[in-house]
Design an enzyme around this catalytic site. Structure first.
Site, short mmCIF file in Angstrom:
data_model
loop_
_atom_site.label_atom_id
_atom_site.label_comp_id
_atom_site.label_asym_id
_atom_site.label_seq_id
_atom_site.Cartn_x
_atom_site.Cartn_y
_atom_site.Cartn_z
N GLY A 1 0.89 -1.15 0.00
CA GLY A 1 0.00 0.00 0.00
C GLY A 1 0.92 1.20 0.00
N GLU A 2 0.50 2.30 0.57
CA GLU A 2 1.42 3.43 0.74
C GLU A 2 1.94 3.39 2.17
OE1 GLU A 2 2.72 4.50 -2.40
OE2 GLU A 2 3.32 5.74 -0.70
N CYS B 1 6.38 -5.20 0.66
CA CYS B 1 6.50 -3.86 0.08
C CYS B 1 6.33 -2.78 1.15
CB CYS B 1 5.53 -3.69 -1.09
SG CYS B 1 5.88 -2.25 -2.10
N ARG C 1 12.88 3.38 0.67
CA ARG C 1 11.59 3.51 -0.03
C ARG C 1 11.80 3.87 -1.49
NH1 ARG C 1 8.00 7.97 1.74
NH2 ARG C 1 6.36 6.91 0.60
N ARG D 1 6.88 0.30 -7.49
CA ARG D 1 7.50 1.39 -6.72
C ARG D 1 8.12 0.79 -5.46
NH1 ARG D 1 5.62 6.82 -7.09
NH2 ARG D 1 5.58 6.78 -4.83
N HIS E 1 5.43 -8.52 -4.30
CA HIS E 1 4.03 -8.78 -3.94
C HIS E 1 3.59 -10.19 -4.32
CE1 HIS E 1 3.15 -4.58 -3.04
NE2 HIS E 1 3.88 -4.27 -4.08
N GLU F 1 1.17 -11.59 -3.30
CA GLU F 1 -0.31 -11.57 -3.30
C GLU F 1 -0.87 -11.08 -4.64
OE1 GLU F 1 1.61 -9.37 -2.00
OE2 GLU F 1 0.74 -7.37 -2.06
#
Lengths: 235, 293
Positions: free
Chosen positions: A60-61, A92, A121, A154, A210, A212
């Protein structure tokens, strides 16, 4: 025979939490766990967290997840969850949140301090630098996860393995959790360019990518077997 | 896995989050500190565009760049419907997402951009299932309702969510291939995409956010309870008296959208909110949601 109950939570403050729950369900449906009743829950409150035997922190962020955790009084319970030696896997943004030190963080971005790693990040750049690649994780996964499709969005990388003491750097954010993880940090996977994208320290697991988002639940099965169920059996 | 999964994957990471319209780096920083999962960089917020009655175009890249430098969360920017050169510019600028938006004055009255030809992902608005599936067919990696931007009136977004749901239910109830074929024709969408939607039990292959008229924490939670994956807030935040507080409250409400006690707390004492323009008071030609086809 008594049945074992195992609850795995997915932190649901922001991000791709539903995908993790779906993968966990697929992972336990695809193999025989005759004596275990699994429950996979979204975690937004301390009460929900207290039910969990293990936790996944999704992508997510990372700023959003950290700020919302602080504002909804979930940061302290999460830090205690880390200290209670519960198994946790961060993917992430979750990897960033689980670490002890971050680069490119934002003021006020608190982190959980569960792993002795420094995480950078957005290490690869912006969305146009996002990529996918098949990786072979059979070297460290007991269920021989090979040819696994990974997506890096990202994504962060593990920029450094930290010593327990004495590493104060400028322009980094440190976790204020005083938890000491007594296990050694194991580098599980490096990309060809040398960047570290998967690490383990005891029952904490961190991945830049990820699992997922793939259509493959083997990585989740490995987390369930190797981290959550093993932790439960040693309690 | 295809390139599409990388594009749609970023939208999956935005889920459960709030994307805020910002016009300056300072606003972008306020949004980031409030917990926004992304910002939409633009020169004027929709409420002001609506008031201006001028042709609205892509923002000056200098201004978008300033916002990209100010924050570390993803930055989106808008181009006009069908204006693929504006999209090329935004891709060259390396924005994280492009919104092919009806809020700007459309450049092409027949065609939308062929979004699958770009490496940067696109989000597009839709007010019915036909528009949604046509946009997906063109390569959109994320959808949003159109709502009626710049009004602070949530009713149009609610109608779009309801209509899309009704149309999906209708497709799911169909028993024969002939019916499905006829419905694809009626909606003017590819039969393959409609069949895929039915096979996926009515779930879009991309994330679907609410947008257009969200002005309060309860508006945002309403859209989430109606099944949206996240929320865009345009004019609502920076047209209110206390943007920082409102921005945080909306972010919190989206996380805890199922918990009325928490939404009560987030809705309390927010100060003066955005002025509202009732959608019913608009003439048909003043609506932006009717742009796009």
């Amino acid at each position: 025979m008594t049945r074992q109950e195992t609850t795995i939570g997915v932190l649901a403050l922001q991000g791709a939490f539903i995908e993790h729950i779906q993968h966990l369900e697929l992972a336990v449906n695809s193999s025989a766990y005759d004596s275990i009743d699994f429950d996979f829950i979204e975690v937004r409150t301390e009460t929900e967290l207290s039910r969990c035997d293990g936790l996944i922190i999704p992508g997510g962020e990372s700023t959003s997840i950290s700020l919302i955790a602080q504002r909804t009084n979930l940061l302290e319970p999460l830090m205690r969850f880390v200290k209670d030696e519960k198994p946790i896997w961060g993917t992430c943004a979750g990897l960033i949140f689980l670490s002890k030190q971050i680069i490119n963080g934002k003021p006020g971005q608190a982190i959980l301090g569960g792993m002795d790693i420094q995480v950078e990040r957005n290490a690869f750049g912006r969305q146009l630098d996002s990529f996918k690649v098949d990786l072979d994780f059979s070297g460290f996964t007991s269920n021989k996860v090979d040819a696994f499709p990974t997506i890096f969005i990202r994504a962060p990388v593990i920029s450094k393995i930290l010593a327990h003491k004495g590493q104060q750097e400028r322009d980094v954010i440190n976790s204020r959790n005083d938890y000491i993880n007594n296990s050694k940090v194991e580098v599980l996977y490096k990309l060809e360019n040398g960047l570290i994208v998967a690490v383990r320290q005891g029952n904490k697991l961190g991945t830049s990518f990820h699992p997922e988002l793939s259509h493959d639940c083997r990585f989740h099965k490995w987390f369930i077997d190797e981290f959550v169920l093993k932790s439960q059996s040693t309690v | 896995m295809s390139q599409f999964e990388i594009k749609a994957g970023l939208a999956q990471m935005l889920k459960g989050g709030v994307i805020m319209d910002v016009v300056t780096p300072e606003q972008a920083i306020i949004a980031e500190k409030a917990g926004a999962c992304a910002v939409m960089a633009l020169e004027r917020i929709p409420a002001d565009m609506r008031a201006s009655n001028q042709v609205c175009r892509m923002s000056d890249p200098q201004m978008i760049k300033g916002i990209m430098e100010a924050v570390s969360i993803p930055v989106m920017a808008k181009c006009r419907i069908g204006h693929f050169v504006e999209a090329q510019i935004l891709e060259a600028l390396e924005v994280d997402y492009i919104d092919e938006s009806e809020v700007l004055t459309p450049a092409d009255k027949i065609l939308h951009i062929k979004k699958d030809e770009f490496k940067v992902p696109f989000v597009c608005g839709a007010r019915n299932l036909g528009e949604a599936l046509r946009r997906v067919g063109e390569g959109a990696a994320m959808l949003r309702t159109k709502g009626e931007a710049g009004t602070g009136d949530i009713s149009e977004a609610v109608s779009h969510i309801a209509l899309i749901k009704k149309q999906i239910d209708k497709a799911l109830a169909m028993e024969s291939d002939e019916e499905v074929e006829a419905y694809a024709k009626e909606l003017n969408v590819s039969l393959d995409l409609l069949k895929q939607l039915i096979a996926n039990k009515g779930k879009f292959p991309v994330v679907n956010f609410a947008a257009g008229g969200v002005a309060t924490p309860s508006d945002a939670a309403l859209c989430m309870q109606l099944g949206c994956d996240g929320v865009f807030v345009g004019s609502g935040i920076f047209k209110s008296k206390n943007p920082e507080k409102l921005a945080k409250a909306i972010v919190n409400a989206v996380t805890n959208y199922k918990d009325p006690k928490k939404i009560l707390e987030y809705s309390t004492d927010l100060g003066e909110l955005m002025f509202g323009v009732s959608v019913d008071s608009l003439k048909e030609r003043e609506k932006v949601s009717t742009r796009g086809w």
